[in-house]
Write a protein that holds these residues in place. Structure first.
Motif, short mmCIF file in Angstrom:
data_model
loop_
_atom_site.label_atom_id
_atom_site.label_comp_id
_atom_site.label_asym_id
_atom_site.label_seq_id
_atom_site.Cartn_x
_atom_site.Cartn_y
_atom_site.Cartn_z
N HIS A 17 -40.38 3.98 53.25
CA HIS A 17 -40.79 2.63 52.63
C HIS A 17 -39.03 2.10 51.29
O HIS A 17 -38.07 3.09 51.14
N ASP A 19 -51.39 0.57 54.79
CA ASP A 19 -49.61 -0.08 54.41
C ASP A 19 -49.19 -0.71 55.43
O ASP A 19 -48.99 -0.18 56.49
N ASP A 55 -41.54 7.17 58.37
CA ASP A 55 -42.37 7.01 56.79
C ASP A 55 -41.87 6.71 55.44
O ASP A 55 -41.70 7.87 54.96
N HIS A 61 -46.45 1.45 57.75
CA HIS A 61 -46.77 2.19 58.03
C HIS A 61 -47.54 1.70 59.35
O HIS A 61 -47.24 1.82 60.30
ZN LIG Z 1 -45.28 5.81 53.02
#
Ligand SMILES: [Zn+2]
Ligand SMILES: [Zn+2]
Length: 277
Positions: free
Chosen positions: A225, A173, A223, A176
């Protein structure tokens, strides 16, 4: 050919997933098998599974990935929680096989004491249900490193792959990665990060990319987005990612927000506008 898609809703039923993906211009997608914030898990019936498999074989929406729900922790220090978590992942494998879905993406879990013991417990938990894996490849998703979450470093991902007794791979990700301290915000830093991944984990184990920009700074462990190009990875980072010769062959799933700034269509169009032909 690029495989670009989103996490899409199952609220209108599993068979609607294909149309939901097409509606936003995706040719691959990711789904939950049930409400991700609930332990209630109704297995998809064999009949619906069969209909899904038939549709999946005909439609050009590939691959479809199942993401596990938010609650399981395969490294839980509580026996009750651990048993519930293992049972939930077991059901995810059953659903994937019924639907003909080849990838199950999971967050490894969290462990407060020794990280290495936590990682071993994740693999031990998974190994206890390996008869349910059948045709599925399990993907360990890298995490942002917040709190006691496992799987934020390449070394940890390597331990998970080595300790699990069936076919596994890795999802990276981008949010991340960046939040856990791996810079990918320009071509040079991206190639350094990928080289490090290759040396530690092996690039051939990379099966999926979660494509999200990051609200948090490099190494912040946050975390959250952001829309593609509007966060701290930024346009240079995503231009390097989308045009990278190796990464362009890997399916990319966006888990970006939908809000007044942009929706899914705007994100995929923006992403496609950066592809250099
Ligand atoms: Zn995430
Ligand atoms: Zn993700």
């Amino acid at each position: 050919m690029y495989r670009l898609g989103f996490h899409v809703s199952i609220a209108q039923g599993f068979l609607k997933v294909f149309d939901n993906a097409k509606f936003v211009g995706a040719n691959c997608c990711q789904i939950f098998t049930h409400s991700p914030r609930s332990w209630t898990f109704n297995l998809i019936s064999e009949d619906v599974g069969k209909l899904f498999r038939e549709k999946y074989s005909k439609e050009d929406i590939k691959p479809i990935i199942v993401h596990d729900s938010y609650l399981p922790n395969l490294a839980s220090e509580s026996k009750e929680m651990l048993d519930k978590s293992i049972d939930s992942i077991k059901k995810e494998f059953i659903c994937c096989n019924r639907m003909g879905i080849e990838y199950l993406n999971i967050h490894p879990g969290s462990y407060k004491k020794n990280k290495n013991d936590g990682l071993k417990l994740v693999s031990k938990s998974l190994n206890s249900i390996k008869e349910y894996v059948e045709n599925v490849t399990l993907l360990f998703e890298n995490t942002s490193g917040w709190g006691s979450s496992l799987g934020s470093s390449f070394e940890e991902l390597k331990v998970l792959l080595e300790s699990t007794d069936f076919k596994c791979g890795v999802t990276l990700d981008t949010c991340h990665l960046f939040a856990s301290g791996y810079n990918i915000s320009n071509e040079e830093s991206l190639s350094q990060t990928l080289n490090l991944f290759d040396k530690t984990v092996g690039i051939e184990n990379l099966k999926l990319i979660h494509l999200n920009d990051s609200v948090g700074m490099l190494g912040s462990k946050v975390d959250r987005h952001e829309h593609i190009g509007l966060g701290n990875i930024g346009i240079n980072g995503f231009s390097a990612i989308i045009n990278n010769e190796y990464l362009k062959k890997i399916p990319m799933i966006m888990e970006t927000p939908v809000n007044e700034k942009r929706g899914d269509k705007e994100n995929i169009n923006f992403l496609k506008s950066m592809i250099k032909t």
